[in-house]
Design a protein around this motif. Structure first.
Motif, PDB file in Angstrom:
ATOM      1  N   LYS A   8       0.844  -1.193   0.000  1.00 53.16           N
ATOM      2  CA  LYS A   8       0.000   0.000   0.000  1.00 53.16           C
ATOM      3  C   LYS A   8       0.879   1.243   0.000  1.00 53.16           C
ATOM      4  N   ILE A   9       0.293   2.379  -0.407  1.00 56.78           N
ATOM      5  CA  ILE A   9       1.006   3.657  -0.377  1.00 56.78           C
ATOM      6  C   ILE A   9       0.733   4.334   0.961  1.00 56.78           C
ATOM      7  N   ASN A  10       1.784   4.602   1.700  1.00 61.09           N
ATOM      8  CA  ASN A  10       1.673   5.343   2.949  1.00 61.09           C
ATOM      9  C   ASN A  10       1.906   6.815   2.624  1.00 61.09           C
ATOM     10  N   GLU A  11       0.834   7.594   2.585  1.00 58.25           N
ATOM     11  CA  GLU A  11       0.943   8.993   2.167  1.00 58.25           C
ATOM     12  C   GLU A  11       1.707   9.839   3.183  1.00 58.25           C
ATOM     13  N   LYS A  12       1.735   9.423   4.441  1.00 58.96           N
ATOM     14  CA  LYS A  12       2.449  10.196   5.461  1.00 58.96           C
ATOM     15  C   LYS A  12       3.952  10.183   5.220  1.00 58.96           C
ATOM     16  N   VAL A  13       4.476   9.023   4.853  1.00 58.97           N
ATOM     17  CA  VAL A  13       5.913   8.911   4.611  1.00 58.97           C
ATOM     18  C   VAL A  13       6.249   8.952   3.127  1.00 58.97           C
TER      19      VAL A  13
ATOM     20  N   TRP B 217      -4.990  -3.210  -7.759  1.00 61.02           N
ATOM     21  CA  TRP B 217      -6.364  -3.251  -7.241  1.00 61.02           C
ATOM     22  C   TRP B 217      -6.842  -1.827  -6.983  1.00 61.02           C
ATOM     23  N   ALA B 218      -7.870  -1.387  -7.736  1.00 58.53           N
ATOM     24  CA  ALA B 218      -8.409  -0.029  -7.593  1.00 58.53           C
ATOM     25  C   ALA B 218      -9.931  -0.088  -7.667  1.00 58.53           C
TER      26      ALA B 218
ATOM     27  N   ARG C  86      -8.528  10.548  -5.423  1.00 60.21           N
ATOM     28  CA  ARG C  86      -7.122  10.895  -5.201  1.00 60.21           C
ATOM     29  C   ARG C  86      -6.276   9.636  -5.064  1.00 60.21           C
ATOM     30  N   SER C  87      -6.808   8.638  -4.363  1.00 62.53           N
ATOM     31  CA  SER C  87      -6.070   7.387  -4.174  1.00 62.53           C
ATOM     32  C   SER C  87      -5.859   6.674  -5.508  1.00 62.53           C
ATOM     33  N   LYS C  88      -6.887   6.638  -6.337  1.00 62.28           N
ATOM     34  CA  LYS C  88      -6.754   6.004  -7.650  1.00 62.28           C
ATOM     35  C   LYS C  88      -5.680   6.680  -8.483  1.00 62.28           C
TER      36      LYS C  88
ATOM     37  N   LEU D 258      -3.150   8.438  -7.403  1.00 60.00           N
ATOM     38  CA  LEU D 258      -1.840   8.234  -6.789  1.00 60.00           C
ATOM     39  C   LEU D 258      -1.285   6.855  -7.125  1.00 60.00           C
ATOM     40  N   TYR D 259      -2.127   5.837  -7.051  1.00 60.34           N
ATOM     41  CA  TYR D 259      -1.692   4.471  -7.360  1.00 60.34           C
ATOM     42  C   TYR D 259      -1.384   4.329  -8.853  1.00 60.34           C
ATOM     43  N   ALA D 260      -2.194   4.969  -9.691  1.00 56.90           N
ATOM     44  CA  ALA D 260      -1.963   4.876 -11.139  1.00 56.90           C
ATOM     45  C   ALA D 260      -0.650   5.537 -11.533  1.00 56.90           C
ATOM     46  N   SER D 261      -0.339   6.701 -10.942  1.00 55.40           N
ATOM     47  CA  SER D 261       0.883   7.425 -11.302  1.00 55.40           C
ATOM     48  C   SER D 261       2.141   6.776 -10.733  1.00 55.40           C
ATOM     49  N   SER D 262       1.992   5.956  -9.688  1.00 55.72           N
ATOM     50  CA  SER D 262       3.151   5.332  -9.041  1.00 55.72           C
ATOM     51  C   SER D 262       3.399   3.901  -9.504  1.00 55.72           C
TER      52      SER D 262
END
Length: 240
Positions: A134-139, A191-192, A199-201, A203-207
């Motif tokens: 998962k993407i941890n947006e804090k770090v 998985w989206a 925003r989450s979609k 972020l995951y797509a761009s990464s």
């Protein structure tokens, strides 16, 4: 342009105006800037208010102050009800943070070293059946969310994917070919679900591409927005 000073303070302020009537303010202190606009309709008294150190925009936190040499100020300034002071450092920090977030979003999130190490263990030692990331947006990093043990099944894997949050995952899939040969392939699954945040979609797509490059050995990729798009039948058909 006019000028003035807050009573009891050594700071001096310089005022100028735009065509729209906005008052632009500079202070003798290098770390303070401000702006204000004349209210509509203008107040009866030419009062000026200076913001308190709390930097809050709520009127209850604004303190009135007299201004020396107020006759030097142009009429729009004297009609102002509020003067909002903000610090350059705060603005710079916000701009820097926003720029960093946009940069990460555009080029992809950084990848935690644990992600690479656990993937190598899955690929070389088959220590895990699957790994969920998962993407941890804090770090601002992709991190390990869950490790699936060798004895766990594909159903166990799909059950651990949240219904309303995005995830990346790899799955070590064993299968038998038409020639009756035992083989395995490593699937990368993006998985989206439709119910996840926009925003989450994004972020995951761009990464995704940057993250995949860190995992050398992926053989098949699947993208799914609901469980039917990653059913066992689909996985088998993609593996053969």
């Amino acid at each position: 342009m006019g000028g003035g000073a807050h009573v009891g303070c050594t700071q001096r302020f310089w005022f100028s105006h735009t065509k729209e009537g906005t008052c632009l303010v500079k202070c003798s202190s290098p770390n303070v800037v401000a702006s204000c606009k004349p209210p509509s309709p203008p107040p009866a008294l030419p009062s000026l208010y200076f913001a308190s150190s709390s930097l809050s925009f709520r009127p209850s936190n604004l303190a009135p102050a007299r201004v020396l040499a107020h006759s030097l100020l142009s009429p729009p300034c004297r009609a102002c009800l509020f003067l909002t002071i903000v610090r350059k450092e705060r603005r710079k920090e916000e701009e820097k943070k926003g720029s960093s977030t946009m940069s990460n979003s555009a080029s992809g999130m950084a990848v935690c070293d644990e992600c690479k190490l656990k993937f190598l263990e899955l690929k070389a030692k088959r220590s895990f059946r699957f790994i969920v990331f998962k993407i941890n947006e804090k770090v601002q990093q992709v991190v390990v969310d869950r490790l699936g043990q060798p004895g766990e099944s594909y159903d166990d894997f799909t059950a651990c994917l949240p219904a309303d949050e995005c995830r990346y995952a790899v799955f070590d899939f064993d299968f038998v070919t038409d020639e009756n040969c035992q083989k395995s392939k490593i699937f990368f699954i993006s998985w989206a679900p439709d119910t996840s945040r926009v925003r989450s979609k994004m972020l995951y797509a761009s990464s995704k591409d940057r993250f995949k490059r860190e995992l050398d050995g992926i053989q098949v990729e699947l993208q799914a927005t609901d469980p039917s798009e990653m059913s066992m039948d689909i996985v088998k058909s993609r593996a053969l």
